[in-house]
Design an enzyme around this catalytic site. Sequence first.
Site, PDB file in Angstrom:
ATOM      1  N   THR A  26      -5.261   9.424  35.436  1.00 10.98           N
ATOM      2  CA  THR A  26      -6.090   9.811  34.535  1.00 10.98           C
ATOM      3  C   THR A  26      -7.458   9.110  34.832  1.00 10.98           C
ATOM      4  O   THR A  26      -7.611   8.687  35.882  1.00 10.98           O
ATOM      5  CB  THR A  26      -5.306   8.633  33.667  1.00 10.98           C
ATOM      6  N   THR A  34      -6.357  11.884  30.008  1.00  9.18           N
ATOM      7  CA  THR A  34      -5.595  11.881  31.172  1.00  9.18           C
ATOM      8  C   THR A  34      -5.349  13.517  31.250  1.00  9.18           C
ATOM      9  O   THR A  34      -4.360  14.471  30.356  1.00  9.18           O
ATOM     10  CB  THR A  34      -4.547  10.978  31.265  1.00  9.18           C
ATOM     11  N   ASN A  59      -2.277  12.940  33.004  1.00  3.20           N
ATOM     12  CA  ASN A  59      -1.323  12.628  34.023  1.00  3.20           C
ATOM     13  C   ASN A  59      -1.569  12.761  35.597  1.00  3.20           C
ATOM     14  O   ASN A  59      -2.033  11.728  36.323  1.00  3.20           O
ATOM     15  CB  ASN A  59       0.113  13.336  33.428  1.00  3.20           C
ATOM     16  N   GLY A  73      -1.544   5.523  35.724  1.00  4.11           N
ATOM     17  CA  GLY A  73      -0.210   4.908  35.207  1.00  4.11           C
ATOM     18  C   GLY A  73       0.394   4.077  34.394  1.00  4.11           C
ATOM     19  O   GLY A  73      -0.291   2.988  33.815  1.00  4.11           O
ATOM     20  N   ASP A  83       5.520  12.004  30.479  1.00  5.00           N
ATOM     21  CA  ASP A  83       6.050  10.344  30.650  1.00  5.00           C
ATOM     22  C   ASP A  83       6.844  10.441  29.865  1.00  5.00           C
ATOM     23  O   ASP A  83       7.242   9.665  28.649  1.00  5.00           O
ATOM     24  CB  ASP A  83       4.191  10.371  29.895  1.00  5.00           C
ATOM     25  N   SER A 135       2.746   6.161  26.368  1.00  3.07           N
ATOM     26  CA  SER A 135       1.406   6.267  27.244  1.00  3.07           C
ATOM     27  C   SER A 135       1.103   4.935  28.112  1.00  3.07           C
ATOM     28  O   SER A 135       1.897   3.901  27.189  1.00  3.07           O
ATOM     29  CB  SER A 135       0.055   6.900  26.508  1.00  3.07           C
ATOM     30  N   SER A 136       0.595   4.550  28.748  1.00  6.56           N
ATOM     31  CA  SER A 136       0.451   3.231  28.975  1.00  6.56           C
ATOM     32  C   SER A 136      -1.095   3.161  28.546  1.00  6.56           C
ATOM     33  O   SER A 136      -1.905   1.958  29.287  1.00  6.56           O
ATOM     34  CB  SER A 136       0.515   3.465  30.132  1.00  6.56           C
ATOM     35  N   ARG A 158      -3.377  12.209  21.929  1.00  3.68           N
ATOM     36  CA  ARG A 158      -2.281  12.485  22.766  1.00  3.68           C
ATOM     37  C   ARG A 158      -1.677  13.850  22.565  1.00  3.68           C
ATOM     38  O   ARG A 158      -1.563  14.240  22.086  1.00  3.68           O
ATOM     39  CB  ARG A 158      -1.514  11.435  22.595  1.00  3.68           C
TER      40      ARG A 158
HETATM   41  N1  GLY Z   1      -0.132   9.589  31.436  1.00  2.00           N
HETATM   42  C1  GLY Z   1      -0.118   8.172  31.687  1.00  2.00           C
HETATM   43  C2  GLY Z   1      -0.102   7.684  30.749  1.00  2.00           C
HETATM   44  O1  GLY Z   1      -0.300   8.262  30.232  1.00  2.00           O
HETATM   45  O2  GLY Z   1       0.413   6.232  30.942  1.00  2.00           O
END
Ligand code: GLY
Length: 576
Positions: free
Chosen positions: A388, A406, A408, A481, A430, A459-460, A115
Amino acid sequence: MKRLNLAVILLVLTSFMACQQAPKTTSDSNPLDTLAFDYSSMRTLTVDSAAVVSAHPLASEVGKYILKKGGNAIDASIAVQYALAVVYPGAGNIGGGGFMVLTDSTGQSHTIDFRETAPSSADRDMYLDQEGNVIENASWMGHLAVGVPGTVAGTYLAHEKYGKLPMADLIAPAIQLAKKGFVITESEAKGLNHNHDSFVKQNKGSTIAFVKDQPWKKGDTLIQPELANTLERIAKNGAEEFYQGQTAELIVKEMQKGKGIITMEDLKNYKPVERKAREFDYKTGHVVTMDLPSSGGLMIQMMLKMLEPYDLKAMGFHSPEAINHVVEVERRAYADRTDYMGDPDFVDVPTQKLLDDDYLKSRMKDFVPGKAGESSKIKPGLKESEETTHLSVLDKDGNAVAVTTTLNGGYGSHVVVEGAGFFLNNEMDDFSVKPGFPNAYGLLGTEANKIEPNKRMLSSMTPTIVLKDKKPYIVVGTPGGSTIITSVLQSILNVMEFGLTAQEAVNKPKFHHQWQPDTIMVEDDFPKEVVEKLEEMGYKIEYRGKIGRTEMILVQEDGKLNAAADRRGDDGAAGY
Ligand code: GLY
């Protein structure tokens, strides 16, 4: 020799596609013209040994090529990531970050967190004006929106730990694609045209491959010579090239052209992290997924545990009753995400409390079956453009890899590093830029996800593998997202509860609830009669184009691999 082999593979692919359907345009000289074809026949396949599914058929073919060359699933996933950085510039990247989840042939799990991080001079109020108001778009577009990229470091760590073939072999296909170019699809042409003005604005004074005088059209060839050079330098010099070498210098120079704050020190200090996977049982399956700083795995565990007491199967696929149950657990889990979840290296996330059986039972106490809940009455319970991309790989030895990565937003910050030819992310959005202020996905956040130097933004992304008897059963993930988590949840339920095939599980219309706003978002083709029943229960419904682009490999009972690439994009499956 290496390149010759790849050219042969791509030539074979071209010929294969030519058998499937007549080309819409022809250019005999370039074997990469495959994208002039309709790839719908490559969306789903059932194969004996190994499969790759990604957001682009050429990238999936690159993965298959690596597997056939003797590479394992990790090698293939790395090669696919570099290929996507070329053929899917809207989300594939070397200027972004992501997460890899892997189970090896013994069922042992591993993850790599690559990340992005906040630059060292970032601070919690960096996107607020003097009155404390959020400056429109500052965390979303342009140089200041960029987090320190993690993708290159992540792929090198994955390779060092688990790879087989030389790294240069894994990057070679991407170099070839960037150098020779590839034929763009209609949706890629639309994406580039739609963002033309913003690309020009964010890259004043630079010539970038993504902008040309005439609008892009399907069948045009996108050639990226600067990116090819960057990839060649990375293949030669390793990850240090990106974080300390000429590429690092070009990134920092680019930062200085705008209001960017990433320094050479920030790049040098970037480290990917190996983390323990989040693992738990759900019915007959063992779920292996990404833990914090992605909220996805923890949320999936909370939601599946809340759903476990109910007989969804008896309620039926897409029945209003089943959707009512799923939506109500989503509402509660997203409320908790808002207040409690953030980078575990910076905040104490009360994970055990969130997963406590009594807590999860108590969360559903006020649920009235057949009736819409109200988000205003659900508070965080303990006393929280969607570009993503996901890829799934399963090799002949049973190694499974799920990677979600991603920039984003679509094309990230729209900033292209001059002289290096790649887009930088806009991942800073984020973070929670101000408590209670929704990010681009409408997600709220508080203290736990505030901006701090060197911190990872929540993040998701939810790359997930479900094992049965220690062997891969489902390899899945998606972009989208905030909808990533609920799409992965539905994909798992679609297979494990409702018995759908991979193709059906991926392609059936999806729904999503994230606590705030208090609406069920459904795809435009969601069955109208189900929507009416949900409205009768008291739900507000919002139609929302498409949800996710899920890539799934499902191991069938006969042992064959059913690989499904989502119908919603240009995605492709490959295998043998
Ligand atoms: N940028 C989307 C996520 O990491 O959730």
